[in-house]
Design a protein around this motif. Structure first.
Motif, short mmCIF file in Angstrom:
data_model
loop_
_atom_site.label_atom_id
_atom_site.label_comp_id
_atom_site.label_asym_id
_atom_site.label_seq_id
_atom_site.Cartn_x
_atom_site.Cartn_y
_atom_site.Cartn_z
N SER A 140 -11.79 30.63 0.72
CA SER A 140 -11.30 31.90 1.25
C SER A 140 -12.01 33.02 0.51
N PHE A 153 -12.31 37.11 -0.20
CA PHE A 153 -11.60 38.38 -0.20
C PHE A 153 -12.59 39.46 -0.64
N LEU A 194 -8.51 45.80 0.68
CA LEU A 194 -8.98 44.50 1.11
C LEU A 194 -9.42 44.56 2.57
N LEU A 209 -9.54 42.87 5.90
CA LEU A 209 -8.90 41.81 6.68
C LEU A 209 -9.64 41.64 8.00
N THR A 260 -5.96 37.75 8.62
CA THR A 260 -6.24 36.90 7.47
C THR A 260 -7.22 37.61 6.54
N ASN A 261 -7.54 36.95 5.44
CA ASN A 261 -8.49 37.50 4.48
C ASN A 261 -9.86 37.67 5.15
N THR A 262 -10.81 38.22 4.42
CA THR A 262 -12.10 38.62 4.97
C THR A 262 -12.79 37.50 5.74
N CYS A 293 -12.89 32.80 5.93
CA CYS A 293 -12.53 31.51 5.35
C CYS A 293 -13.12 30.41 6.22
N TYR A 339 0.37 37.00 10.06
CA TYR A 339 -0.66 36.61 9.10
C TYR A 339 -0.80 35.09 9.02
N LEU A 395 -3.17 33.05 3.78
CA LEU A 395 -3.14 34.40 3.20
C LEU A 395 -1.76 34.67 2.60
N CYS A 432 -1.86 35.43 -1.50
CA CYS A 432 -2.08 36.86 -1.70
C CYS A 432 -1.62 37.34 -3.07
N PHE A 467 -3.94 36.14 -5.69
CA PHE A 467 -5.20 36.88 -5.62
C PHE A 467 -5.05 38.22 -6.35
#
Length: 180
Positions: free
Chosen positions: A44, A46, A54, A56, A71-73, A75, A164, A168, A172, A175
């Protein structure tokens, strides 16, 4: 190549099966690993901007699981004999249209029942990067993006968890702790 054929080809890709210590024990087709809940290697990414927000992405609606969720940047999964960090760079470019320096900050294992009768069981390597570039989305992967303040994200994860992805929501807080 048509969208349907691209999706079918991606589902036939192999993932690296691992034990609880991230030692490779085999390979399996991606869809089969998700049907059977087999533990496999993932990552994943970020990406934070200079304001500490962040990046997304909203997963494309037609994804084989978790479509339409934030979701995160980015994955994905490394390919057989591909290092996790090289895979993270490859997928950041493929999904978001840019690359940046990445460093691994932690890893974790999670197990979750998803939509479409699929199961995520991943040994997930989490990377952080920094960039102010706006993404150029690959519509096969993502349908929207936004920068979000981490405190606002944490609050919204509690208020609207269904918006989400599971992974994530699961990582989160770790992170945020890891980057402070």
């Amino acid at each position: 190549m048509s969208t349907g054929l691209q999706a079918a080809t991606k589902l036939e890709e192999k993932v690296v099966l691992v034990d609880i210590n991230d030692r490779q024990i085999g390979v399996a087709e991606k869809l089969q690993a998700h049907r059977d809940g087999l533990l496999h290697r993932a990552f994943s990414v970020f990406v934070l901007n200079s304001q500490g927000q962040l990046l997304l992405q909203k997963r494309a609606q037609h994804k084989y699981h978790s479509g339409g969720l934030w979701t995160n940047t980015c994955c994905s999964h490394p390919r057989h004999e591909e290092t996790t960090v090289l895979a993270a760079h490859r997928r950041l470019q493929e999904e978001m249209g840019f690359d940046c320096e990445l460093r691994e900050i932690f890893s974790f294992v999670y197990h979750a029942q998803l939509d479409n009768d699929l199961t995520e069981h991943e040994f997930d390597h989490v990377f952080v990067g920094y960039s102010d570039r706006e993404p150029i989305l690959n519509p096969e992967e993502a349908e929207d993006w936004k920068w979000i303040d981490l405190k606002i994200l944490q609050a919204d994860l509690l208020k609207n968890p269904q918006a989400y992805t599971y992974w994530l929501r699961d990582c989160c807080d770790r992170f945020i702790t890891a980057i402070q």
